[in-house]
Design an enzyme around this catalytic site. Structure first.
Site, short mmCIF file in Angstrom:
data_model
loop_
_atom_site.label_atom_id
_atom_site.label_comp_id
_atom_site.label_asym_id
_atom_site.label_seq_id
_atom_site.Cartn_x
_atom_site.Cartn_y
_atom_site.Cartn_z
N LYS A 86 0.83 -1.21 0.00
CA LYS A 86 0.00 0.00 0.00
C LYS A 86 0.86 1.26 0.00
CE LYS A 86 -2.08 -1.14 3.81
NZ LYS A 86 -1.36 -2.43 4.04
N ARG A 99 -8.22 0.90 10.13
CA ARG A 99 -7.65 -0.39 10.54
C ARG A 99 -8.63 -1.21 11.38
NH1 ARG A 99 -2.52 2.63 11.12
NH2 ARG A 99 -1.05 1.81 9.59
N ARG A 125 13.34 -7.60 3.39
CA ARG A 125 13.66 -6.17 3.39
C ARG A 125 14.78 -5.88 4.39
NH1 ARG A 125 7.73 -3.44 3.84
NH2 ARG A 125 8.13 -3.96 6.02
N ARG A 153 15.11 -5.06 10.30
CA ARG A 153 14.41 -4.52 11.46
C ARG A 153 13.75 -5.66 12.23
NH1 ARG A 153 10.60 0.13 9.16
NH2 ARG A 153 9.62 -1.77 8.39
N ARG A 211 2.00 -9.77 13.09
CA ARG A 211 1.27 -8.65 12.49
C ARG A 211 0.14 -9.14 11.59
NH1 ARG A 211 6.27 -5.81 9.93
NH2 ARG A 211 4.74 -4.54 8.83
#
Length: 218
Positions: free
Chosen positions: A13, A88, A127, A163, A174
């Site tokens: 997104k 959300r 990532r 991270r 998540r």
């Protein structure tokens, strides 16, 4: 045109938002940035948010929605907005609906970026960021040198790290939270009769952009 971008964390997104905003000629409204701007500008809702944060509390939904209302009512957003991360939970979706009604605006569409959990875990856990300049990288290995100009590790620059919230276990957590708290929003929008377009989020960035633009009739 007010467009809500919807989908799992890591679905793309944030990557697609500026591309779609440019195609539509409207700005992006992201909750975090709108919150920081309201605090910086000292708006009534910004002051309320700062007071909550200074007390160590989460900013309440009604304050966040108030900031969204202030932002959408401002001149730069007169022609619409891309909403990224604004909705959300079901209460937030319902609140946004009331905000839009209050300011005489309508929801144009909900774009759902669809991607399998396994693909997201693989994508997000791949990532890396520079531990100095925070530049993002993909297809690299932790510990490699940052190649951003002026940030070479041999010159006191950074190295690439993953991270903690991008570790596979954290990504799965998540995704679980998304299924519990955020996924029901889509059913709510369906019951409200909102225009919903599901976008296949697997492919190159350009491919996904073209699918989203096609869904919007661009």
């Amino acid at each position: 045109m007010v467009i809500v971008l919807f989908g799992k964390p890591g679905a793309g997104k944030g990557t697609q938002a500026p591309r779609l905003a440019a195609a539509l000629g409207v700005p992006i409204l992201a909750t975090g940035e709108a919150l920081r701007a309201a605090i910086r500008e000292g708006t009534p809702m910004g002051l309320a948010a700062k007071a909550a944060m200074d007390r160590g509390e989460l900013v309440a939904d009604d304050v966040i929605l108030g900031i969204v209302k202030e932002t959408l009512s401002s001149a730069p957003f007169a022609n619409g907005a891309i909403l990224d991360g604004v909705v959300r939970t079901v209460p937030q979706a319902d609140g946004l609906q009331r905000v839009l009604a209050d300011i005489g605006r309508k929801l144009g569409a909900v774009l759902v970026f669809d991607i399998a959990d396994g693909e997201i875990v693989q994508r997000v856990s791949g990532r890396l960021v520079c531990d100095k300049c925070s530049a993002p990288f993909s297809g690299r290995e932790p510990g490699e040198s940052c190649e951003v100009s002026g940030c070479q590790s041999g010159q006191g620059g950074g190295t690439l790290v993953r991270r903690k919230d991008d570790e596979p276990d954290a990504v799965q957590t998540r995704l679980d939270q998304y299924q519990q708290k955020t996924a029901p929003v889509l059913e709510w929008y369906t019951k409200q009769g909102a225009r919903i377009a599901t976008i296949d989020a697997v492919g190159t960035v350009d491919e996904v952009t073209n699918r989203a633009k096609h869904a919007l009739g661009l």
